[in-house]
Scaffold this active site. Sequence first.
Site, mmCIF file in Angstrom:
data_model
loop_
_atom_site.group_PDB
_atom_site.id
_atom_site.type_symbol
_atom_site.label_atom_id
_atom_site.label_comp_id
_atom_site.label_asym_id
_atom_site.label_seq_id
_atom_site.Cartn_x
_atom_site.Cartn_y
_atom_site.Cartn_z
ATOM 1 N N TRP A 29 -28.406 17.343 -14.826
ATOM 2 C CA TRP A 29 -28.652 17.697 -16.232
ATOM 3 C C TRP A 29 -28.289 16.539 -17.171
ATOM 4 O O TRP A 29 -28.517 16.632 -18.361
ATOM 5 C CB TRP A 29 -27.914 18.975 -16.619
ATOM 6 C CG TRP A 29 -26.509 19.058 -16.112
ATOM 7 C CD1 TRP A 29 -25.386 18.599 -16.721
ATOM 8 C CD2 TRP A 29 -26.081 19.646 -14.880
ATOM 9 N NE1 TRP A 29 -24.288 18.852 -15.943
ATOM 10 C CE2 TRP A 29 -24.675 19.495 -14.815
ATOM 11 C CE3 TRP A 29 -26.741 20.286 -13.812
ATOM 12 C CZ2 TRP A 29 -23.928 19.958 -13.722
ATOM 13 C CZ3 TRP A 29 -25.995 20.741 -12.739
ATOM 14 C CH2 TRP A 29 -24.609 20.578 -12.697
ATOM 15 N N ARG A 30 -27.726 15.476 -16.615
ATOM 16 C CA ARG A 30 -27.510 14.284 -17.453
ATOM 17 C C ARG A 30 -28.707 13.345 -17.386
ATOM 18 O O ARG A 30 -28.744 12.347 -18.085
ATOM 19 C CB ARG A 30 -26.248 13.540 -17.005
ATOM 20 C CG ARG A 30 -24.989 14.283 -17.371
ATOM 21 C CD ARG A 30 -23.731 13.542 -16.960
ATOM 22 N NE ARG A 30 -22.568 14.286 -17.426
ATOM 23 C CZ ARG A 30 -21.375 14.193 -16.890
ATOM 24 N NH1 ARG A 30 -21.154 13.387 -15.885
ATOM 25 N NH2 ARG A 30 -20.375 14.910 -17.376
ATOM 26 N N GLU A 42 -26.142 24.656 -18.911
ATOM 27 C CA GLU A 42 -24.990 25.060 -19.720
ATOM 28 C C GLU A 42 -24.572 26.496 -19.432
ATOM 29 O O GLU A 42 -23.393 26.806 -19.330
ATOM 30 C CB GLU A 42 -25.281 24.885 -21.214
ATOM 31 C CG GLU A 42 -25.280 23.438 -21.672
ATOM 32 C CD GLU A 42 -23.930 22.744 -21.465
ATOM 33 O OE1 GLU A 42 -22.902 23.427 -21.444
ATOM 34 O OE2 GLU A 42 -23.925 21.512 -21.294
ATOM 35 N N GLN A 47 -17.892 29.219 -16.754
ATOM 36 C CA GLN A 47 -17.068 29.921 -15.756
ATOM 37 C C GLN A 47 -17.396 29.558 -14.308
ATOM 38 O O GLN A 47 -17.002 30.267 -13.383
ATOM 39 C CB GLN A 47 -17.181 31.444 -15.921
ATOM 40 C CG GLN A 47 -16.500 31.912 -17.178
ATOM 41 C CD GLN A 47 -17.271 33.015 -17.861
ATOM 42 O OE1 GLN A 47 -18.494 33.056 -17.800
ATOM 43 N NE2 GLN A 47 -16.573 33.891 -18.532
ATOM 44 N N THR A 48 -18.159 28.493 -14.072
ATOM 45 C CA THR A 48 -18.471 28.107 -12.695
ATOM 46 C C THR A 48 -18.348 26.589 -12.562
ATOM 47 O O THR A 48 -18.751 25.846 -13.454
ATOM 48 C CB THR A 48 -19.905 28.535 -12.317
ATOM 49 O OG1 THR A 48 -20.055 29.923 -12.613
ATOM 50 C CG2 THR A 48 -20.182 28.319 -10.843
ATOM 51 N N LEU A 85 -24.090 33.506 -7.955
ATOM 52 C CA LEU A 85 -23.425 32.714 -8.993
ATOM 53 C C LEU A 85 -22.460 33.563 -9.834
ATOM 54 O O LEU A 85 -21.536 33.043 -10.444
ATOM 55 C CB LEU A 85 -24.505 32.086 -9.891
ATOM 56 C CG LEU A 85 -24.181 30.837 -10.690
ATOM 57 C CD1 LEU A 85 -23.608 29.730 -9.805
ATOM 58 C CD2 LEU A 85 -25.433 30.323 -11.390
ATOM 59 N N TYR A 125 -20.215 26.702 -28.888
ATOM 60 C CA TYR A 125 -20.185 25.599 -27.919
ATOM 61 C C TYR A 125 -21.593 25.304 -27.378
ATOM 62 O O TYR A 125 -22.047 24.149 -27.380
ATOM 63 C CB TYR A 125 -19.237 25.899 -26.729
ATOM 64 C CG TYR A 125 -19.565 24.976 -25.595
ATOM 65 C CD1 TYR A 125 -19.159 23.652 -25.639
ATOM 66 C CD2 TYR A 125 -20.385 25.389 -24.540
ATOM 67 C CE1 TYR A 125 -19.544 22.757 -24.649
ATOM 68 C CE2 TYR A 125 -20.771 24.512 -23.552
ATOM 69 C CZ TYR A 125 -20.352 23.195 -23.611
ATOM 70 O OH TYR A 125 -20.749 22.305 -22.643
ATOM 71 N N ASP A 143 -15.429 23.150 -25.811
ATOM 72 C CA ASP A 143 -15.241 24.192 -24.795
ATOM 73 C C ASP A 143 -13.779 24.114 -24.346
ATOM 74 O O ASP A 143 -12.970 23.404 -24.963
ATOM 75 C CB ASP A 143 -16.235 24.027 -23.628
ATOM 76 C CG ASP A 143 -15.902 22.810 -22.768
ATOM 77 O OD1 ASP A 143 -15.090 21.954 -23.216
ATOM 78 O OD2 ASP A 143 -16.425 22.707 -21.654
ATOM 79 N N CYS A 206 -2.197 11.129 -16.331
ATOM 80 C CA CYS A 206 -1.972 10.268 -17.509
ATOM 81 C C CYS A 206 -1.938 8.791 -17.120
ATOM 82 O O CYS A 206 -2.382 7.941 -17.902
ATOM 83 C CB CYS A 206 -0.686 10.666 -18.213
ATOM 84 S SG CYS A 206 -0.721 12.385 -18.777
HETATM 85 S S1 SF4 Z 1 -2.742 10.690 -21.485
HETATM 86 FE FE1 SF4 Z 1 -2.516 12.517 -20.200
HETATM 87 S S2 SF4 Z 1 -2.391 14.255 -21.600
HETATM 88 FE FE2 SF4 Z 1 -3.218 12.503 -22.750
HETATM 89 S S3 SF4 Z 1 -5.431 12.743 -22.629
HETATM 90 FE FE3 SF4 Z 1 -4.822 11.402 -20.974
HETATM 91 S S4 SF4 Z 1 -4.519 12.753 -19.187
HETATM 92 FE FE4 SF4 Z 1 -4.552 14.044 -21.043
#
Ligand code: SF4
Length: 225
Positions: A29-30, A42, A47-48, A85, A125, A143, A206
């Site tokens: 779909w991209r 969409e 939910q899937t 589905l 959304y 979303d 992170c």
């Molecule tokens: S640094 Fe961590 S908490 Fe912040 S957007 Fe990136 S993954 Fe999410």
Amino acid sequence: MPVVDGAAAATFRRALVRWYRRHARDLPWRRTRDPYRILVSELMLQQTQVSRVLDFYHRFLERFPDLATLAKARQPRVLEAWSGLGYYARARNLHALARHVTTTRDGVIPEEPAHLRELPGIGAYTAGAVASFAYEKRAALVDTNVARVLQRVFAPHLPLKTGAGLKRLWAIAEQILPRTGKATWTHNQALMELGALVCSARSPKCGHCPVRSICASRDRFTRAA
Ligand code: SF4
């Protein structure tokens, strides 16, 4: 009054899109701007998970390749194609939408979010997603994944599950949009991809996140790790 600092928004946009160009998944779909196909994807993705939707998406489109074919089909055939589905209200809504658009709009799915929201079963959304992903409109979308990313990066004290919190996240999503519709397509895809692949609900990565330099929640998750 701006809800996000302009420089932070610009840094966020640049880092996000750069990351997306290197890490985005190649999803069918991209590769299309066909509003019908975008709409099918969409609704299926609500939910899937993506991996589960892929098979169903191709099979459904083989049986109902366009809006007119879906509108003419009997509901049991549509539900049968959706079988496995789950959440069958989505199939019923899609079928009702196809009939509605065929009879009242000459088969043309509208471009503007406000007009998309007039269609059966289309919320804020999905209206933003179809406007952005099919018509490359400069439209925001929020979303669950996007809400989580925006909240963590820009507004960590905002309650995610309240109407006021969500309203503010929509305001942030609108404020950080790029200037053009074409750039918005990539920006919105990238936001959703970051929420799916990096800033997940339970274990955000992170250390590998492209927007960590400006993320207000980075230390919280790094400390917890
Ligand atoms: S640094 Fe961590 S908490 Fe912040 S957007 Fe990136 S993954 Fe999410």
